[in-house]
Enzyme design. Structure first.
Site, short mmCIF file in Angstrom:
data_model
loop_
_atom_site.label_atom_id
_atom_site.label_comp_id
_atom_site.label_asym_id
_atom_site.label_seq_id
_atom_site.Cartn_x
_atom_site.Cartn_y
_atom_site.Cartn_z
N ASP A 8 0.87 -1.17 0.00
CA ASP A 8 0.00 0.00 0.00
C ASP A 8 0.91 1.23 0.00
O ASP A 8 2.14 1.10 -0.10
CB ASP A 8 -0.97 -0.02 1.19
CG ASP A 8 -0.29 0.12 2.54
OD1 ASP A 8 0.95 0.25 2.62
OD2 ASP A 8 -1.02 0.10 3.55
N HIS A 9 0.31 2.41 0.12
CA HIS A 9 1.09 3.65 0.10
C HIS A 9 2.10 3.70 1.25
O HIS A 9 3.19 4.24 1.08
CB HIS A 9 0.16 4.86 0.14
CG HIS A 9 -0.82 4.83 1.26
ND1 HIS A 9 -1.96 4.03 1.23
CD2 HIS A 9 -0.86 5.46 2.45
CE1 HIS A 9 -2.64 4.18 2.35
NE2 HIS A 9 -1.99 5.05 3.12
N CYS A 65 2.78 -3.39 4.14
CA CYS A 65 1.90 -2.30 4.55
C CYS A 65 2.51 -1.71 5.82
O CYS A 65 3.62 -2.09 6.21
CB CYS A 65 0.46 -2.75 4.74
SG CYS A 65 0.18 -3.98 6.04
N THR A 67 1.77 -2.02 9.08
CA THR A 67 1.95 -2.94 10.20
C THR A 67 2.14 -4.39 9.80
O THR A 67 2.55 -5.22 10.62
CB THR A 67 0.74 -2.90 11.15
OG1 THR A 67 -0.41 -3.40 10.44
CG2 THR A 67 0.48 -1.49 11.66
N GLY A 68 1.78 -4.75 8.58
CA GLY A 68 1.83 -6.13 8.13
C GLY A 68 0.56 -6.90 8.42
O GLY A 68 0.32 -7.96 7.83
N VAL A 69 -0.27 -6.40 9.29
CA VAL A 69 -1.46 -7.13 9.73
C VAL A 69 -2.52 -7.21 8.63
O VAL A 69 -3.00 -8.29 8.29
CB VAL A 69 -2.05 -6.51 11.02
CG1 VAL A 69 -3.34 -7.19 11.40
CG2 VAL A 69 -1.03 -6.60 12.15
N GLY A 70 -2.89 -6.07 8.06
CA GLY A 70 -3.94 -6.06 7.05
C GLY A 70 -3.60 -6.90 5.84
O GLY A 70 -4.44 -7.66 5.34
N HIS A 98 8.60 -24.05 9.57
CA HIS A 98 7.48 -24.68 10.29
C HIS A 98 6.16 -24.63 9.53
O HIS A 98 5.30 -25.49 9.76
CB HIS A 98 7.29 -24.02 11.65
CG HIS A 98 8.46 -24.22 12.55
ND1 HIS A 98 8.35 -24.12 13.91
CD2 HIS A 98 9.76 -24.51 12.31
CE1 HIS A 98 9.54 -24.35 14.47
NE2 HIS A 98 10.40 -24.58 13.50
N ASN A 99 5.97 -23.61 8.67
CA ASN A 99 4.67 -23.41 8.04
C ASN A 99 4.70 -23.37 6.52
O ASN A 99 3.66 -23.20 5.91
CB ASN A 99 4.04 -22.11 8.56
CG ASN A 99 4.02 -22.06 10.07
OD1 ASN A 99 4.78 -21.31 10.66
ND2 ASN A 99 3.20 -22.88 10.70
N ARG A 132 7.13 -33.65 11.47
CA ARG A 132 5.94 -33.09 12.14
C ARG A 132 5.46 -31.80 11.51
O ARG A 132 4.26 -31.54 11.44
CB ARG A 132 6.19 -32.92 13.63
CG ARG A 132 7.19 -31.84 13.94
CD ARG A 132 7.38 -31.67 15.43
NE ARG A 132 8.29 -30.54 15.63
CZ ARG A 132 8.90 -30.29 16.73
NH1 ARG A 132 8.74 -31.07 17.76
NH2 ARG A 132 9.69 -29.27 16.83
N HIS A 133 6.39 -30.98 11.01
CA HIS A 133 5.97 -29.71 10.40
C HIS A 133 5.28 -29.97 9.06
O HIS A 133 4.28 -29.33 8.75
CB HIS A 133 7.16 -28.77 10.26
CG HIS A 133 7.76 -28.41 11.59
ND1 HIS A 133 7.07 -27.68 12.53
CD2 HIS A 133 8.96 -28.72 12.13
CE1 HIS A 133 7.83 -27.54 13.60
NE2 HIS A 133 8.98 -28.16 13.38
N ARG A 136 1.81 -31.04 9.70
CA ARG A 136 0.92 -29.93 10.09
C ARG A 136 0.54 -29.07 8.88
O ARG A 136 -0.60 -28.62 8.78
CB ARG A 136 1.59 -29.10 11.17
CG ARG A 136 1.70 -29.89 12.47
CD ARG A 136 2.57 -29.20 13.48
NE ARG A 136 2.70 -30.04 14.67
CZ ARG A 136 3.70 -29.94 15.52
NH1 ARG A 136 4.65 -29.04 15.33
NH2 ARG A 136 3.77 -30.73 16.57
#
Length: 151
Positions: A8-9, A65, A67-70, A98-99, A132-133, A136
């Protein structure tokens, strides 16, 4: 590696530096916006990058962005995407190990270019761990497939 990128901006300036760096390192970069510091809506850009990953048109994605959250929220709505907002290189490495995350989300308000470069380098070089990873991640994919069938 083909990498889709968007911001984003609030992440525009960091994104331009990252694109230059990724290209110097020999990566193919698909810039899906924004293309200025003018205010924009992050969900549209995050969705476009995530679609490239979900449709397997790009191997990895990077979103930025404030915060990285959105951006993480919108990216994770797309089938096949595992996005992680990372704030240091340990998180970036763990997100891959792990992911098997295929989208790295950076927070421009908390991440300078040097830190972003370090996170990206580690994230691009790190392979997922087995056993295990992998089990998952397989479970995540199975749940995602069930949810896709309900839409």
């Amino acid at each position: 590696m083909k990498i889709a990128i968007g911001s984003d901006h609030g992440g525009y300036e960091l994104k331009t530096k990252i694109i230059e760096y990724l290209k110097k390192e020999g990566n193919e970069v698909l810039d899906l916006g924004t293309h200025s510091k003018e205010s924009c809506d992050y969900p549209i850009i995050g969705f476009e990058v995530a679609k490239e990953i979900g449709n397997e048109k790009a191997e990895r994605g990077i979103l930025i962005c404030k915060t990285g959250v959105g951006m993480a929220i919108i990216a994770n709505k797309v089938h096949g995407v595992r996005a992680a907002a990372c704030y240091d290189k340990e998180m970036a490495k763990s997100s891959r190990e792990h992911n098997d995350c295929n989208v790295l989300v950076l927070a421009a308000n908390y991440t300078d270019f040097k830190a972003a470069k370090n996170m990206i380098d580690i994230w691009l070089m790190t392979d997922p761990l087995a056993e295990r990873h992998a089990r998952r991640v397989k479970q995540i994919k199975e749940i995602e497939a069930k949810l896709k069938g309900k839409r």
